[in-house]
Scaffold this motif. Structure first.
Motif, short mmCIF file in Angstrom:
data_model
loop_
_atom_site.label_atom_id
_atom_site.label_comp_id
_atom_site.label_asym_id
_atom_site.label_seq_id
_atom_site.Cartn_x
_atom_site.Cartn_y
_atom_site.Cartn_z
N HIS A 23 0.84 -1.19 0.00
CA HIS A 23 0.00 0.00 0.00
C HIS A 23 0.88 1.24 0.00
O HIS A 23 2.02 1.20 0.47
N HIS A 29 -4.86 6.24 1.64
CA HIS A 29 -6.31 6.31 1.56
C HIS A 29 -6.91 5.95 2.91
O HIS A 29 -6.35 5.12 3.64
N SER A 31 -9.20 4.01 3.66
CA SER A 31 -9.45 2.57 3.78
C SER A 31 -8.18 1.84 4.22
O SER A 31 -8.25 0.83 4.95
N VAL A 34 -7.90 2.38 7.91
CA VAL A 34 -8.84 1.49 8.61
C VAL A 34 -8.27 0.09 8.73
O VAL A 34 -8.35 -0.55 9.79
N GLU A 35 -7.70 -0.41 7.64
CA GLU A 35 -7.10 -1.75 7.66
C GLU A 35 -5.94 -1.82 8.65
O GLU A 35 -5.80 -2.81 9.39
N THR A 71 -15.22 7.25 8.88
CA THR A 71 -14.98 5.87 9.32
C THR A 71 -13.92 5.80 10.40
O THR A 71 -14.05 5.08 11.39
N THR A 150 -12.18 13.51 1.30
CA THR A 150 -12.25 12.06 1.32
C THR A 150 -13.68 11.65 0.97
O THR A 150 -14.59 12.45 1.01
N ARG A 153 -18.69 6.36 2.32
CA ARG A 153 -19.62 5.43 1.67
C ARG A 153 -20.84 5.23 2.55
O ARG A 153 -20.73 4.88 3.73
#
Length: 319
Positions: A23, A29, A31, A34-35, A71, A150, A153
């Motif tokens: 990554h 990003h 996401s 978050v991961e 998120t 950003t 969703r």
């Protein structure tokens, strides 16, 4: 990248994880962040420190902070996540009961349903007020909202966010094509299909929420304020939705009212006063007598040119 000393350990950990997972660390990003947080669970305070470090490095590089995504904010605050979950349950109960047809309830209902859906997803009142039409798109049966550079969703689970957004875009698209509140009212009263008017409105960069208290869209788009958005959300969640009525009708005065306001001034006018008024009208009648014939000849010529053009286009298509 020369990160501040106090952030070096947390940033190095994040950068190493990004490299191991192929990554990009800078910019990253939301996401990916978050991961990272999910793969490295720890105390809530430690996670906040890590996000602060990653945000600081991005800020130092002149990049948007990935940790500001909604998120991430929910992951770092269980209290915020619980509050949004309760709001989401309430919104899921309220939105299906909001009218989308009839005037003026339908137009305000479509707007308020979208506001409630965005608020339940964690978009702040000020951010909702600042949204523009191009800040919301549909992707994989979900609504994607651009907030603070950003994308958030919003799935179609408890509330069909895609349909809620489409209902409002239909109103904007219709008013773009036909800027008449009277025509829109007739369509909403008849529950007419407005889906044909959505494409242009989705690509327009004007503010998203711009109708006034009568349901009109002003010529100079002025969006709602954050305070107005907060008041709308609060009213619906407390079971006291705002009541909207159409503008007061303008009725002609009755004969009795006209007689009350009638005033006849006793003024004696000189004879030349009437001559000065009648003479220009007589001249206009004389000089403009053939205007109708001229306009008819222009219309005939335009019809002839249009017919010739259609013949030419038909010949081109045949070739």
């Amino acid at each position: 990248m020369d990160e501040p000393r106090r952030y070096r350990h947390d940033w190095t950990l994040f950068a190493d994880c990004c490299e191991a997972c192929d990554h990009r660390a800078l910019p990253t990003h939301p996401s990916v962040l978050v991961e990272f947080l999910a793969d490295h669970p720890t105390a809530e305070g430690t996670q906040r420190r890590r996000v602060t470090a990653i945000n600081a490095v991005h800020t130092g590089a002149g990049l948007p902070e990935p940790g500001r995504a909604e998120t991430i904010r929910q992951l770092l605050s269980t209290a915020r996540a619980d509050r949004l979950a309760r709001v989401g349950e309430r919104v899921a109960d309220v939105v299906p009961r909001i009218p989308v047809t009839g005037w003026p309830g339908g137009v305000f209902g479509r707007r308020d349903a979208l506001i409630l859906t965005l608020a339940a997803a964690g978009v702040s009142f000020e951010q909702i007020a600042r949204l523009r039409r191009t800040d919301i798109i549909t992707e994989d049966d979900a609504l994607m909202v651009r907030v603070a550079e950003t994308w958030l969703r919003i799935p179609t689970e408890e509330v069909n966010s895609v349909d809620v957004h489409s209902n409002w875009i239909e109103v904007l698209g219709f008013l773009d094509r036909y800027p008449s509140t009277r025509l829109l009212a007739a369509r909403l009263d008849a529950n007419a299909d407005l889906t044909a008017f959505t494409d242009h409105a989705r690509c327009d960069d004007r503010p998203l929420l711009t109708i006034d208290r009568w349901g009109h869209t002003p010529f100079a788009p002025t969006p709602l304020t954050g305070h107005a958005v907060a008041a709308i959300v609060r009213a619906h969640l407390t079971g006291q939705p705002p009541v909207h009525r159409g503008p007061p009708s303008r009725r002609p005065p009755s004969s009795a009212e006209a007689q009350k306001t009638l005033y006849v001034a006793e003024i004696e006018l000189e004879q030349e006063y009437y001559d000065r008024g009648v003479a220009p009208r007589r001249d206009a009648h004389t000089h403009l007598g053939d205007v109708t014939d001229l306009l008819d000849s222009v219309e005939d010529e335009a019809d002839r040119l249009l017919a010739d053009l259609l013949v030419i286009l038909g010949n081109i298509d045949e070739e």
